[in-house]
Enzyme design. Structure first.
Site, PDB file in Angstrom:
ATOM      1  CD  GLU A 293      48.210 -27.702   7.754  1.00 31.34           C
ATOM      2  OE1 GLU A 293      48.078 -27.876   8.625  1.00 31.34           O
ATOM      3  OE2 GLU A 293      49.005 -28.966   6.691  1.00 31.34           O
TER       4      GLU A 293
ATOM      5  CG  ASP B 107      42.303 -26.549  12.781  1.00 29.36           C
ATOM      6  OD1 ASP B 107      42.944 -25.451  12.503  1.00 29.36           O
ATOM      7  OD2 ASP B 107      43.675 -26.354  13.928  1.00 29.36           O
TER       8      ASP B 107
ATOM      9  CB  SER C  68      64.142 -21.402  26.773  1.00 37.10           C
ATOM     10  OG  SER C  68      64.826 -22.127  25.405  1.00 37.10           O
TER      11      SER C  68
ATOM     12  N   GLY D 119      57.516 -24.961  12.118  1.00 34.02           N
ATOM     13  CA  GLY D 119      56.254 -25.189  10.919  1.00 34.02           C
ATOM     14  C   GLY D 119      55.556 -26.611  11.758  1.00 34.02           C
TER      15      GLY D 119
ATOM     16  CB  SER E   6      54.007 -22.188  20.342  1.00 39.60           C
ATOM     17  OG  SER E   6      53.641 -22.434  19.033  1.00 39.60           O
TER      18      SER E   6
ATOM     19  CG  ASP F 114      49.077 -27.056  15.800  1.00 38.74           C
ATOM     20  OD1 ASP F 114      48.896 -27.918  14.659  1.00 38.74           O
ATOM     21  OD2 ASP F 114      49.593 -26.064  15.515  1.00 38.74           O
TER      22      ASP F 114
ATOM     23  CE1 TYR G 210      46.178 -21.061  11.483  1.00 35.46           C
ATOM     24  CE2 TYR G 210      44.720 -19.830  12.813  1.00 35.46           C
ATOM     25  CZ  TYR G 210      44.677 -20.943  13.081  1.00 35.46           C
ATOM     26  OH  TYR G 210      44.333 -22.583  13.112  1.00 35.46           O
TER      27      TYR G 210
HETATM   28  C1  GLA Z   1      48.112 -23.727  12.893  1.00 25.68           C
HETATM   29  C2  GLA Z   1      47.336 -23.861  13.515  1.00 25.68           C
HETATM   30  C3  GLA Z   1      46.350 -24.986  13.529  1.00 25.68           C
HETATM   31  C4  GLA Z   1      46.001 -26.059  12.592  1.00 25.68           C
HETATM   32  C5  GLA Z   1      46.747 -25.222  11.448  1.00 25.68           C
HETATM   33  C6  GLA Z   1      46.506 -25.268   9.952  1.00 25.68           C
HETATM   34  O1  GLA Z   1      49.592 -24.638  12.916  1.00 25.68           O
HETATM   35  O2  GLA Z   1      47.671 -23.968  14.451  1.00 25.68           O
HETATM   36  O3  GLA Z   1      45.330 -24.589  14.430  1.00 25.68           O
HETATM   37  O4  GLA Z   1      44.942 -24.898  11.989  1.00 25.68           O
HETATM   38  O5  GLA Z   1      48.020 -24.069  11.636  1.00 25.68           O
HETATM   39  O6  GLA Z   1      45.736 -25.975   9.250  1.00 25.68           O
END
Ligand code: GLA
Length: 390
Positions: A35, A38, A69, A128, A132, A177, A227
């Protein structure tokens, strides 16, 4: 009604009829371990899930883009045009599909005509689980199929999705993702090195155990700003380390190298963020090795360590997810449990022995509701495949 029927019905309601409409699907994802690695040149280990986003689409003879939608019925049909796509200008849900159209054009793939698109997603909002990214990959897949852009691979679709989210929507996410959604494979997780973009599929065969997703039902909030801040803190730590070390990313470091050099990082918070990035990357590599060796218990312990690190050093967990993970650790038959995804809400992912699954749901559900005043939701995870036409 299944997803295809629902999205077709939505298309009919929004745009009049469904003649000549084509239907598509792209999955969400859950990350098993790795986590916030990336965007630090580290490894991730996500898998696509069977929940995702459906689209019903038809080309138009003009340059209009019309979106509807079934998840945001009240918004009605939202209209824009191929000629008015401006980064950071659209804060509604249509910023995602629009961003992908924009990113296609930026990559040199001109979209010759507009289209009508209805979507319906069965990923719980704010969980989560990458609703998206699934919408981005879905839109990329739709554009490729509708306009016959054969030279684009699914990896390209992931990269285009990430570019659109970074530049059109202003969320500086990594590639995990979109990659998991675009490259998903049934019964497999994806071991991806984000430094080289090399990846391998790893079969998830859990004899006598299952993967369980538990939703805090606390919609993740502040994700974008917090983030982006985490990213900046990791970048600051890396710059400090680079004054002495010849490294390109935090993912280049072992734990020992980090410990020897961590005092180069001037700011205490940035040092903790970097520690998580380095240790989590190494944990991910070890976890996949353990899985391959059939040592699920070791995999589970690394999941637990991942949660602690996200809670204490990276500070992307939240009290609700801490309750779910920490209470899960106390229950019988729980091999591992951690928060998954970007954080600040959302879900945990756990490995639970089959015979303990019922108690897990009952007990954890009871304790969670007692502590928070509202219930958690439980989904048993089935690992799905990538995008497809239906
Ligand atoms: C979000 C981001 C990913 C990754 C995760 C954390 O989902 O879109 O790219 O950084 O958080 O692992």
């Amino acid at each position: 009604m299944n997803g295809k029927e629902k999205v077709l019905a939505a298309f009919g309601n929004a745009f009049g009829d469904t003649e000549g409409v084509r239907c598509f699907f792209a999955p969400g994802r859950v990350n098993l371990i790795g986590e916030h690695t990336d965007y630090n040149g580290g490894h991730v280990f996500p898998c696509a899930i069977s929940m995702g986003t459906y689209a019903a689409v038809r080309k138009r003879n003009d340059r209009k883009l019309r979106f509807y939608s079934a998840n945001f019925e009240k918004e009605g049909v939202l209209e824009s045009s191929l000629d008015t796509l401006v980064p950071l200008s659209n804060k509604k849900w249509t910023g995602y599909p629009e961003g992908v159209v924009w990113a296609f054009e930026e990559r040199g793939f001109k979209i010759p005509q507009g289209f009508d698109m209805a979507v319906f997603g069965d990923i719980p909002a704010g969980a989560g689980l990458s609703s998206s990214a699934s919408l981005e990959v879905l839109t990329g897949f739709v554009l490729r199929e509708l306009f016959g852009i054969r030279e684009l691979t699914n990896v390209d679709l992931a990269l285009i999705g990430q570019k659109s989210e970074n530049e059109y929507n202003g969320m500086h996410c990594g590639i995990m993702d979109q990659f998991a959604s675009a490259m998903g494979k049934e019964e497999n997780a994806i071991f991806l090195d984000t430094n080289t973009m090399e990846f391998e599929y790893a079969p998830i065969r859990l004899d006598g155990m299952r993967l369980q997703i538990t939703n805090t039902n606390k919609k993740h909030s502040l994700v974008d700003s917090e983030y982006n801040l985490r990213r900046e803190q990791c970048q600051a730590a890396l710059s400090d380390l680079q004054k002495k070390l010849d490294i390109k990313t935090l993912g280049d470091l072992t734990e020992e190298e980090f410990e020897e050099n961590k005092d180069l990082i001037r700011d205490d918070v940035c040092r903790r963020r970097a520690k998580h990035a380095v240790y989590e990357n190494r944990r991910t590599i070890r976890a996949v090795a353990a899985l391959r060796a059939g040592d699920i218990e070791a995999f589970g312990r690394l999941m637990n360590e991942s949660h602690v690190s996200l809670r204490d050093d990276y500070e992307t967990s939240c009290p609700e997810a801490d309750i779910l993970a920490e209470e899960a650790w106390k229950l019988p038959g729980v091999v591992g449990s951690r928060i998954t995804g970007g954080g600040f809400g959302g879900c945990t992912v756990s490995i639970v022995k089959d015979e303990a699954a019922e108690t897990f749901i009952k007990e954890l559900g009871r304790i969670y509701e007692e502590k928070t005043g509202y219930p958690a939701s439980f989904y048993s995870l089935s690992i799905g495949s990538g995008p497809k036409e239906l």
